[in-house]
Design a protein around this motif. Structure first.
Motif, PDB file in Angstrom:
ATOM      1  N   LYS A 126     118.458  59.012 -34.704  1.00 19.93           N
ATOM      2  CA  LYS A 126     117.715  60.255 -34.420  1.00 19.93           C
ATOM      3  C   LYS A 126     118.660  61.323 -33.868  1.00 19.93           C
ATOM      4  CE  LYS A 126     113.862  62.212 -31.910  1.00 19.93           C
ATOM      5  NZ  LYS A 126     112.922  62.073 -30.815  1.00 19.93           N
ATOM      6  N   LEU A 127     119.511  60.945 -32.923  1.00 15.76           N
ATOM      7  CA  LEU A 127     120.476  61.900 -32.366  1.00 15.76           C
ATOM      8  C   LEU A 127     121.487  62.340 -33.420  1.00 15.76           C
ATOM      9  CD1 LEU A 127     121.189  60.257 -28.890  1.00 15.76           C
ATOM     10  CD2 LEU A 127     119.837  62.310 -29.356  1.00 15.76           C
ATOM     11  N   ALA A 128     121.932  61.396 -34.234  1.00 12.08           N
ATOM     12  CA  ALA A 128     122.887  61.726 -35.290  1.00 12.08           C
ATOM     13  C   ALA A 128     122.264  62.678 -36.306  1.00 12.08           C
ATOM     14  CB  ALA A 128     123.374  60.455 -35.981  1.00 12.08           C
ATOM     15  N   ARG A 129     120.995  62.478 -36.622  1.00 13.61           N
ATOM     16  CA  ARG A 129     120.305  63.365 -37.567  1.00 13.61           C
ATOM     17  C   ARG A 129     120.196  64.780 -37.004  1.00 13.61           C
ATOM     18  NH1 ARG A 129     118.078  62.021 -41.889  1.00 13.61           N
ATOM     19  NH2 ARG A 129     117.685  59.876 -41.288  1.00 13.61           N
ATOM     20  N   GLU A 130     119.852  64.890 -35.711  1.00 13.66           N
ATOM     21  CA  GLU A 130     119.760  66.210 -35.071  1.00 13.66           C
ATOM     22  C   GLU A 130     121.102  66.933 -35.118  1.00 13.66           C
ATOM     23  OE1 GLU A 130     118.245  65.463 -31.154  1.00 13.66           O
ATOM     24  OE2 GLU A 130     116.274  64.827 -31.909  1.00 13.66           O
ATOM     25  N   ARG A 131     122.165  66.200 -34.793  1.00  7.35           N
ATOM     26  CA  ARG A 131     123.506  66.800 -34.798  1.00  7.35           C
ATOM     27  C   ARG A 131     123.921  67.178 -36.217  1.00  7.35           C
ATOM     28  NH1 ARG A 131     126.855  70.227 -33.097  1.00  7.35           N
ATOM     29  NH2 ARG A 131     129.027  69.586 -33.033  1.00  7.35           N
ATOM     30  N   ALA A 132     123.607  66.331 -37.190  1.00  8.85           N
ATOM     31  CA  ALA A 132     123.933  66.627 -38.590  1.00  8.85           C
ATOM     32  C   ALA A 132     123.224  67.898 -39.043  1.00  8.85           C
ATOM     33  CB  ALA A 132     123.554  65.447 -39.479  1.00  8.85           C
ATOM     34  N   GLN A 133     121.976  68.051 -38.663  1.00 11.35           N
ATOM     35  CA  GLN A 133     121.221  69.257 -39.031  1.00 11.35           C
ATOM     36  C   GLN A 133     121.848  70.500 -38.419  1.00 11.35           C
ATOM     37  OE1 GLN A 133     117.250  68.105 -37.830  1.00 11.35           O
ATOM     38  NE2 GLN A 133     116.866  67.032 -39.764  1.00 11.35           N
ATOM     39  N   GLU A 134     122.298  70.398 -37.152  1.00 17.46           N
ATOM     40  CA  GLU A 134     122.966  71.518 -36.507  1.00 17.46           C
ATOM     41  C   GLU A 134     124.249  71.882 -37.248  1.00 17.46           C
ATOM     42  OE1 GLU A 134     123.777  70.271 -32.512  1.00 17.46           O
ATOM     43  OE2 GLU A 134     121.649  70.140 -31.967  1.00 17.46           O
ATOM     44  N   LEU A 135     125.041  70.878 -37.582  1.00 21.66           N
ATOM     45  CA  LEU A 135     126.311  71.120 -38.258  1.00 21.66           C
ATOM     46  C   LEU A 135     126.101  71.707 -39.649  1.00 21.66           C
ATOM     47  CD1 LEU A 135     128.190  67.865 -37.183  1.00 21.66           C
ATOM     48  CD2 LEU A 135     128.697  70.216 -36.432  1.00 21.66           C
ATOM     49  N   LEU A 136     125.131  71.181 -40.378  1.00 24.59           N
ATOM     50  CA  LEU A 136     124.846  71.713 -41.706  1.00 24.59           C
ATOM     51  C   LEU A 136     124.362  73.159 -41.622  1.00 24.59           C
ATOM     52  CD1 LEU A 136     123.269  68.538 -43.321  1.00 24.59           C
ATOM     53  CD2 LEU A 136     125.438  69.627 -43.961  1.00 24.59           C
ATOM     54  N   ALA A 137     123.586  73.479 -40.605  1.00 22.49           N
ATOM     55  CA  ALA A 137     123.119  74.866 -40.426  1.00 22.49           C
ATOM     56  C   ALA A 137     124.293  75.803 -40.159  1.00 22.49           C
ATOM     57  CB  ALA A 137     122.101  74.919 -39.277  1.00 22.49           C
ATOM     58  N   GLN A 138     125.277  75.331 -39.436  1.00 22.67           N
ATOM     59  CA  GLN A 138     126.459  76.169 -39.118  1.00 22.67           C
ATOM     60  C   GLN A 138     127.211  76.583 -40.363  1.00 22.67           C
ATOM     61  OE1 GLN A 138     129.025  74.232 -36.290  1.00 22.67           O
ATOM     62  NE2 GLN A 138     127.523  74.342 -34.635  1.00 22.67           N
ATOM     63  N   VAL A 139     127.148  75.781 -41.419  1.00 17.95           N
ATOM     64  CA  VAL A 139     127.867  76.124 -42.649  1.00 17.95           C
ATOM     65  C   VAL A 139     126.925  76.570 -43.766  1.00 17.95           C
ATOM     66  CG1 VAL A 139     129.849  74.649 -42.114  1.00 17.95           C
ATOM     67  CG2 VAL A 139     127.930  73.688 -43.397  1.00 17.95           C
ATOM     68  N   GLY A 140     125.721  76.971 -43.372  1.00 18.47           N
ATOM     69  CA  GLY A 140     124.772  77.517 -44.350  1.00 18.47           C
ATOM     70  C   GLY A 140     124.090  76.491 -45.220  1.00 18.47           C
ATOM     71  N   LEU A 141     123.990  75.243 -44.787  1.00 21.51           N
ATOM     72  CA  LEU A 141     123.375  74.206 -45.589  1.00 21.51           C
ATOM     73  C   LEU A 141     122.130  73.599 -44.924  1.00 21.51           C
ATOM     74  CD1 LEU A 141     126.534  72.331 -46.920  1.00 21.51           C
ATOM     75  CD2 LEU A 141     125.065  73.914 -48.165  1.00 21.51           C
ATOM     76  N   ALA A 142     121.482  74.397 -44.082  1.00 26.80           N
ATOM     77  CA  ALA A 142     120.258  73.898 -43.436  1.00 26.80           C
ATOM     78  C   ALA A 142     119.197  73.581 -44.489  1.00 26.80           C
ATOM     79  CB  ALA A 142     119.722  74.926 -42.456  1.00 26.80           C
ATOM     80  N   GLY A 143     118.456  72.507 -44.262  1.00 32.41           N
ATOM     81  CA  GLY A 143     117.369  72.155 -45.164  1.00 32.41           C
ATOM     82  C   GLY A 143     117.872  71.500 -46.417  1.00 32.41           C
TER      83      GLY A 143
END
Length: 143
Positions: A126-143
């Protein structure tokens, strides 16, 4: 162990058989500093990075990552390789992107980003997923 993000190499040497690839390399990279290693094909760029990540061992010289000797320990005025478990622990704190990087095609981008923290560092999914979502959002890949 101080995780300060520094890399220090002094007089590094690495050979493959009679072919000397690294010849007395000196390098200092401070925490937060961005550096480039540039040179022609075969000049040792990848070998140097593989030494910093522990994928290769150095033949001579000093290599310190995050303030500690990396891959060896100094004892009785000589350098000795660390146990494989210790090297794995050291390597778990160093990241690297390979020249021919590829995502695992059977996994989503989020799952690819999560795989290292979950499998290597044993971070809760769960924590890894949250962090992955944050990182993906930083490079324009949210969602």
């Amino acid at each position: 162990m101080k995780a300060d993000g520094t890399i220090v190499a002094r007089k590094l040497h690495k050979s493959f058989g009679s072919h000397e690839v690294l010849r007395g390399i000196d390098l200092s990279v401070a925490a937060g500093e961005i550096s480039c290693i540039i040179g022609p094909s075969g000049s040792g760029k990848s070998t140097l990075l593989r030494c910093v990540n522990g994928l290769e061992t150095v033949d001579r010289g000093v290599l310190r990552v995050n303030g500690e000797d990396f891959g060896y320990v100094e004892k009785d005025n000589a350098y000795h390789a660390v146990r494989p478990q210790r090297l794995a622990e050291q390597r778990s704190r160093v990241g690297m992107v390979f020249q021919q990087f590829n995502l695992f095609p059977n996994m989503t981008a989020e799952d690819n980003v999560m795989s290292g923290p979950v499998l290597v560092k044993k971070i809760d999914r769960k924590l890894a997923r949250e962090r992955a979502q944050e990182l993906l959002a930083q490079v324009g890949l949210a969602g």
